[in-house]
Design an enzyme around this catalytic site. Structure first.
Site, PDB file in Angstrom:
ATOM      1  N   GLY A  14       0.667  -1.573  -0.163  1.00  0.00           N
ATOM      2  CA  GLY A  14      -0.060   0.072   0.231  1.00  0.00           C
ATOM      3  C   GLY A  14       0.957   1.059  -0.427  1.00  0.00           C
ATOM      4  N   CYS A  15       0.132   1.675   0.721  1.00  0.00           N
ATOM      5  CA  CYS A  15       1.100   3.631   0.595  1.00  0.00           C
ATOM      6  C   CYS A  15       2.420   3.403   1.628  1.00  0.00           C
ATOM      7  CB  CYS A  15       0.164   4.512   1.251  1.00  0.00           C
ATOM      8  SG  CYS A  15       0.538   6.599   1.453  1.00  0.00           S
TER       9      CYS A  15
END
Length: 179
Positions: A14-15
Site C-alpha cells: 500500500g502507501c
C-alpha cells in the site's frame, strides 16, 4: 561487540508512508527509504506519475536492517501482518497497481524465505494471499517530502486515520520486536 550484518529488504504494502512508519519501530531496522520499483518506463518516476498507475511501479520501502538483531523472516512476518496481503492492488482506500502487496527479493535466499513466509502466513487469512514475490529491479528514491512522512505529519488526516491505528496494532502484535 558483535559486528553488524546489514542487509536490504524492499517491500510494498500500500502507501509507503504506512510501511515506513511501521518498520521504523522495529529493533534492528537501521534505515528506511521510501521509493518506487517494479515499473517498466525508463527514467526516474515522480510521485504523480506513479500515482497515475501508468508506470508499473509500486510504492515501496527499502529497508536496511541488521540481520543479527532481526531476521529477514521476522521482518517479513511483521510486514505481512501490517497490511492486507489478500487484496489485489489495494490497501483500504488506496487502489491501483502502485499499492500492490509485493516482496522484492535481493537474492535467492530472500526469495526462498519470502515463499516460505507467504505459505506459513496463509493459514491466518480467510482469503488467499496475493503478495507478489519478484526480483528487485532499479529502485528509485521518492521525493524528499515522502521520507519520514508520518513522523513529520502525524496530525495530517491520512496519517491519523490510517497509520496511527496500524501502529497500535503493531505494538500489540509485535511488542517483543519494538525499539
Amino acid at each position: 561487540m558483535t559486528t553488524k550484518k546489514l542487509e536490504l529488504a524492499t517491500l510494498g504494502g500500500g502507501c509507503f508512508w504506512c510501511i515506513e512508519a511501521i518498520l521504523k519501530e522495529i529493533k534492528g531496522v537501521e534505515k528506511i527509504v521510501s521509493g518506487y520499483t517494479g515499473g517498466t518506463v525508463p527514467g526516474t518516476p515522480t510521485y504523480k506519475e506513479v500515482c497515475s498507475g501508468l508506470t508499473g511501479h509500486a510504492e515501496v520501502v527499502q529497508v536496511t536492517f541488521d540481520a543479527n538483531i532481526i531476521s529477514y523472516k521476522d521482518l517479513l512476518v511483521v510486514f505481512m501482518t501490517s497490511h492486507d496481503p489478500t487484496t489485489l492492488n489495494r490497501q483500504g482506500g488506496d487502489i491501483g497497481t502502485q499499492y500492490r502487496s509485493v516482496i522484492y527479493y535481493h537474492n535467492d535466499s530472500q526469495k526462498q524465505i519470502a515463499e516460505i513466509v507467504t505459505k506459513e502466513m496463509a493459514q491466518y487469512y480467510e482469503n488467499p494471499i496475493v503478495t507478489e514475490i519478484s526480483e528487485i529491479g532499479v529502485f528509485h528514491s521518492a521525493e524528499a517530502y515522502h521520507q519520514d512522512y508520518y513522523a513529520n505529519n502525524t496530525t495530517q488526516g491520512y496519517c491519523s486515520a490510517v497509520i496511527t491505528p496500524k501502529l497500535s496494532k503493531l505494538r500489540k502484535m509485535h511488542a517483543d520486536k519494538l525499539k
